[in-house]
Design a protein around this motif. Structure first.
Motif, PDB file in Angstrom:
ATOM      1  N   ARG A  90     -67.246  37.528 -10.744  1.00 59.81           N
ATOM      2  CA  ARG A  90     -67.818  38.397  -9.721  1.00 59.81           C
ATOM      3  C   ARG A  90     -68.957  37.751  -8.939  1.00 59.81           C
ATOM      4  O   ARG A  90     -69.432  38.322  -7.953  1.00 59.81           O
ATOM      5  N   VAL A  91     -69.416  36.586  -9.375  1.00 58.90           N
ATOM      6  CA  VAL A  91     -70.561  35.937  -8.728  1.00 58.90           C
ATOM      7  C   VAL A  91     -70.140  34.599  -8.143  1.00 58.90           C
ATOM      8  O   VAL A  91     -69.528  33.777  -8.825  1.00 58.90           O
ATOM      9  N   MET A  92     -70.459  34.390  -6.872  1.00 56.20           N
ATOM     10  CA  MET A  92     -70.228  33.111  -6.213  1.00 56.20           C
ATOM     11  C   MET A  92     -71.563  32.381  -6.087  1.00 56.20           C
ATOM     12  O   MET A  92     -72.552  32.969  -5.652  1.00 56.20           O
ATOM     13  N   ILE A  93     -71.578  31.123  -6.472  1.00 49.38           N
ATOM     14  CA  ILE A  93     -72.790  30.309  -6.349  1.00 49.38           C
ATOM     15  C   ILE A  93     -72.761  29.614  -5.003  1.00 49.38           C
ATOM     16  O   ILE A  93     -71.911  28.763  -4.735  1.00 49.38           O
ATOM     17  N   GLY A  94     -73.674  30.020  -4.137  1.00 53.70           N
ATOM     18  CA  GLY A  94     -73.726  29.470  -2.801  1.00 53.70           C
ATOM     19  C   GLY A  94     -74.674  28.285  -2.696  1.00 53.70           C
ATOM     20  O   GLY A  94     -75.040  27.653  -3.694  1.00 53.70           O
ATOM     21  N   LEU A  95     -75.089  28.009  -1.489  1.00 57.74           N
ATOM     22  CA  LEU A  95     -75.976  26.881  -1.220  1.00 57.74           C
ATOM     23  C   LEU A  95     -77.436  27.294  -1.349  1.00 57.74           C
ATOM     24  O   LEU A  95     -77.785  28.457  -1.162  1.00 57.74           O
ATOM     25  N   ASN A  96     -78.277  26.322  -1.674  1.00 63.76           N
ATOM     26  CA  ASN A  96     -79.730  26.523  -1.730  1.00 63.76           C
ATOM     27  C   ASN A  96     -80.146  27.649  -2.676  1.00 63.76           C
ATOM     28  O   ASN A  96     -81.122  28.363  -2.428  1.00 63.76           O
ATOM     29  N   GLU A 103     -66.295  41.433  -5.868  1.00 61.54           N
ATOM     30  CA  GLU A 103     -65.637  42.304  -6.825  1.00 61.54           C
ATOM     31  C   GLU A 103     -64.126  42.255  -6.632  1.00 61.54           C
ATOM     32  O   GLU A 103     -63.606  42.680  -5.599  1.00 61.54           O
ATOM     33  N   GLU A 104     -63.445  41.700  -7.618  1.00 60.04           N
ATOM     34  CA  GLU A 104     -61.979  41.631  -7.632  1.00 60.04           C
ATOM     35  C   GLU A 104     -61.412  40.964  -6.383  1.00 60.04           C
ATOM     36  O   GLU A 104     -60.341  41.324  -5.891  1.00 60.04           O
ATOM     37  N   GLY A 105     -62.112  39.978  -5.865  1.00 51.07           N
ATOM     38  CA  GLY A 105     -61.608  39.202  -4.741  1.00 51.07           C
ATOM     39  C   GLY A 105     -61.734  39.864  -3.390  1.00 51.07           C
ATOM     40  O   GLY A 105     -61.371  39.264  -2.360  1.00 51.07           O
ATOM     41  N   TYR A 106     -62.259  41.096  -3.333  1.00 56.83           N
ATOM     42  CA  TYR A 106     -62.328  41.827  -2.058  1.00 56.83           C
ATOM     43  C   TYR A 106     -63.238  41.104  -1.061  1.00 56.83           C
ATOM     44  O   TYR A 106     -62.888  40.960   0.122  1.00 56.83           O
ATOM     45  N   ARG A 108     -64.161  37.904  -0.989  1.00 60.92           N
ATOM     46  CA  ARG A 108     -63.594  36.628  -0.553  1.00 60.92           C
ATOM     47  C   ARG A 108     -62.542  36.846   0.537  1.00 60.92           C
ATOM     48  O   ARG A 108     -62.482  36.102   1.518  1.00 60.92           O
ATOM     49  N   GLU A 109     -61.706  37.861   0.354  1.00 62.58           N
ATOM     50  CA  GLU A 109     -60.690  38.175   1.366  1.00 62.58           C
ATOM     51  C   GLU A 109     -61.340  38.524   2.695  1.00 62.58           C
ATOM     52  O   GLU A 109     -60.898  38.070   3.753  1.00 62.58           O
ATOM     53  N   ASP A 110     -62.392  39.328   2.622  1.00 59.46           N
ATOM     54  CA  ASP A 110     -63.074  39.744   3.843  1.00 59.46           C
ATOM     55  C   ASP A 110     -63.770  38.561   4.501  1.00 59.46           C
ATOM     56  O   ASP A 110     -63.718  38.397   5.729  1.00 59.46           O
ATOM     57  N   ILE A 111     -64.431  37.737   3.711  1.00 60.66           N
ATOM     58  CA  ILE A 111     -65.143  36.576   4.253  1.00 60.66           C
ATOM     59  C   ILE A 111     -64.172  35.639   4.959  1.00 60.66           C
ATOM     60  O   ILE A 111     -64.429  35.156   6.063  1.00 60.66           O
ATOM     61  N   ARG A 112     -63.050  35.375   4.324  1.00 65.92           N
ATOM     62  CA  ARG A 112     -62.068  34.435   4.882  1.00 65.92           C
ATOM     63  C   ARG A 112     -61.206  35.056   5.975  1.00 65.92           C
ATOM     64  O   ARG A 112     -60.427  34.365   6.626  1.00 65.92           O
ATOM     65  N   ARG A 113     -61.324  36.385   6.150  1.00 66.73           N
ATOM     66  CA  ARG A 113     -60.541  37.117   7.150  1.00 66.73           C
ATOM     67  C   ARG A 113     -59.034  36.957   6.893  1.00 66.73           C
ATOM     68  O   ARG A 113     -58.243  36.745   7.817  1.00 66.73           O
ATOM     69  N   THR A 114     -58.649  37.092   5.632  1.00 68.06           N
ATOM     70  CA  THR A 114     -57.245  36.894   5.271  1.00 68.06           C
ATOM     71  C   THR A 114     -56.512  38.208   5.032  1.00 68.06           C
ATOM     72  O   THR A 114     -55.350  38.192   4.634  1.00 68.06           O
ATOM     73  N   GLY A 115     -57.164  39.349   5.243  1.00 66.78           N
ATOM     74  CA  GLY A 115     -56.508  40.629   5.013  1.00 66.78           C
ATOM     75  C   GLY A 115     -56.944  41.663   6.034  1.00 66.78           C
ATOM     76  O   GLY A 115     -57.883  41.454   6.804  1.00 66.78           O
ATOM     77  N   THR A 116     -56.262  42.778   6.047  1.00 68.75           N
ATOM     78  CA  THR A 116     -56.593  43.884   6.944  1.00 68.75           C
ATOM     79  C   THR A 116     -56.553  45.186   6.160  1.00 68.75           C
ATOM     80  O   THR A 116     -55.863  45.283   5.134  1.00 68.75           O
ATOM     81  N   LEU A 117     -57.290  46.176   6.623  1.00 67.18           N
ATOM     82  CA  LEU A 117     -57.332  47.459   5.934  1.00 67.18           C
ATOM     83  C   LEU A 117     -56.120  48.329   6.241  1.00 67.18           C
ATOM     84  O   LEU A 117     -55.885  49.329   5.559  1.00 67.18           O
ATOM     85  N   GLY A 118     -55.362  47.985   7.260  1.00 62.53           N
ATOM     86  CA  GLY A 118     -54.096  48.657   7.525  1.00 62.53           C
ATOM     87  C   GLY A 118     -54.211  50.162   7.665  1.00 62.53           C
ATOM     88  O   GLY A 118     -55.035  50.686   8.421  1.00 62.53           O
ATOM     89  N   GLU A 119     -53.360  50.879   6.894  1.00 65.99           N
ATOM     90  CA  GLU A 119     -53.290  52.330   7.010  1.00 65.99           C
ATOM     91  C   GLU A 119     -54.583  53.020   6.579  1.00 65.99           C
ATOM     92  O   GLU A 119     -54.812  54.170   6.965  1.00 65.99           O
ATOM     93  N   SER A 120     -55.410  52.335   5.791  1.00 64.12           N
ATOM     94  CA  SER A 120     -56.682  52.942   5.382  1.00 64.12           C
ATOM     95  C   SER A 120     -57.531  53.305   6.582  1.00 64.12           C
ATOM     96  O   SER A 120     -58.330  54.255   6.531  1.00 64.12           O
ATOM     97  N   LEU A 121     -57.389  52.576   7.666  1.00 64.92           N
ATOM     98  CA  LEU A 121     -58.176  52.856   8.868  1.00 64.92           C
ATOM     99  C   LEU A 121     -57.823  54.221   9.444  1.00 64.92           C
ATOM    100  O   LEU A 121     -58.691  54.937   9.949  1.00 64.92           O
ATOM    101  N   ASP A 122     -56.554  54.584   9.364  1.00 62.09           N
ATOM    102  CA  ASP A 122     -56.143  55.905   9.855  1.00 62.09           C
ATOM    103  C   ASP A 122     -56.770  57.012   9.021  1.00 62.09           C
ATOM    104  O   ASP A 122     -57.221  58.038   9.557  1.00 62.09           O
TER     105      ASP A 122
END
Length: 376
Positions: A90-96, A103-106, A108-122
């Motif tokens: 659950r913890v990413m070690i960044g710079l400096n 949490e559960e890769g959510y 990372r997906e958002d940071i990398r812009r590799t997913g969309t919320l789809g029907e949840s937006l409706d």
């Protein structure tokens, strides 16, 4: 020759004792390592079952209790940390020295812009439109307030293997859906926080949250959004606060076992003199401020980012009432006509909770009162 045999015998004896030491160590007190948590329970002594299963459980029981086991785990974790590898998913070690929560890769997906919320937006647009219309009919000004995740404000400190991608974030998608359907009004805190992020640390490098300096920037953005329609608000200025150097070691540092070792240095923003007095309202914590007699009654439904906002907000309104955003229900908050402004605050990674909206009944037994142990 005898000397060589003596050395060989001593070596064999030493090796034999080293093999036995972990077993003897079970009789020694286990000291533990502060902040190190494997996130699982140790194996208990078997009370029944087949002989084969009992032998397996007994083996795990002794392995879990080997001498200096926790110290060994902590040492391995620190080796990983030194190499930039987190011992906790659950913890990413960044710079400096910056740590980030995932949490559960959510995230990372958002940071990398590799997913969309789809029907949840409706669902979000539909529920928030219904909520806004219900509260407007009761005379309450409803605003959504999303506290940005730390990686949104400080992407430059993300680890090299998780850099920010191009395209819209999940929060961009949510705001676009709210605008498209004219569902509910929101206060976008990101531009001001990003603009001020270079002046000082607005978030704790070793924690998931903003600090009081970040909350101060968010508070000013809120006042910009609310004051045109609520002139009775009293806006705090720099003359009303003082700044002090402070240190902290946050929740992310504790998760990876370096609590108290990795220290954040930041400039805290503190109200010089409070005019608000504690009270209660509908079973929730509340403050009354007689110095702002014409100010509105604000209901703040919040998560763990809310407490840093409260010291500023309670000086700006006639009454501030606070509760858990998990209890956004009529049974918890009472008649919405009692409030002039209702703020629903969520951290960015929990923005999908907006699919819920205002409900009739509360599922939480505490009646909406916020408790410090409710969130990490």
């Amino acid at each position: 020759m005898k000397q060589h045999k003596g050395i060989l015998a001593a070596t064999v004896l030493l090796f034999f004792l080293m093999m036995l030491f972990p077993i003897w160590g079970n009789l020694l007190p286990q000291t533990g390592v502060e902040g190190m948590n494997e996130n699982r329970e140790l194996t208990e002594w078997p009370e029944g079952g087949s002989l084969k299963n009992r032998i397996a459980v007994i083996t795990n029981y002794f392995e879990d209790r080997l001498a200096f086991r926790e110290q060994a785990i902590a040492a391995l974790a620190r080796m990983d940390i030194a190499l930039g590898q987190s011992p906790v998913d659950r913890v990413m070690i960044g710079l400096n020295g910056w740590l980030f929560y995932d949490e559960e890769g959510y995230s990372r997906e958002d940071i990398r812009r590799t997913g969309t919320l789809g029907e949840s937006l409706d669902y979000i647009a539909e529920e928030q439109k219904r909520t806004a219309e219900t509260l407007k009919a009761a005379g309450a000004d409803y605003r959504i307030v999303i506290a940005p995740d730390k990686h949104t404000i400080y992407p430059q400190y993300l680890p090299m293997n998780c850099r920010q991608g191009s395209g819209p974030s999940h929060l961009d998608e949510i705001y676009e859906a709210l605008d498209r359907e004219q569902a509910a009004r929101y206060v976008d805190l990101r531009p001001d926080l990003i603009r001020e992020s270079g002046t000082s640390n607005l978030y704790y490098p070793t924690d998931t949250h903003w600090n009081s300096a970040g909350a101060w920037v968010a508070y000013q953005t809120l006042m910009d959004a609310l004051q045109p329609e609520h002139p009775g608000l009293r806006r705090l200025t720099e003359a009303d606060v003082e700044r002090a150097e402070a240190t902290a070691s946050g929740d992310l540092a504790a998760m990876i076992g370096v609590a108290g070792e990795w220290i954040d240095h930041y400039t805290a923003v503190l109200v010089k003199e409070s005019a608000a007095r504690e009270d209660s309202f509908n079973g929730m914590d509340s403050w009354v401020n007689d110095a702002v007699p014409d100010g509105p009654h604000v209901l703040l439904l919040h998560d763990s980012f809310g407490p840093e906002l409260i010291p500023f907000l309670k000086e700006s309104v006639h009454r501030l009432t606070v509760g858990s955003n998990e209890n956004f229900s009529l049974s918890a908050i009472g008649d919405p006509a009692q409030y002039d402004i209702i703020l629903a605050e969520y951290v960015e990674r929990n923005a999908l909770w907006l699919t819920g909206g205002l409900t009739e009944e509360s599922e939480d037994e505490d009646g909406g009162e916020w408790d410090e142990g409710d969130w990490e």
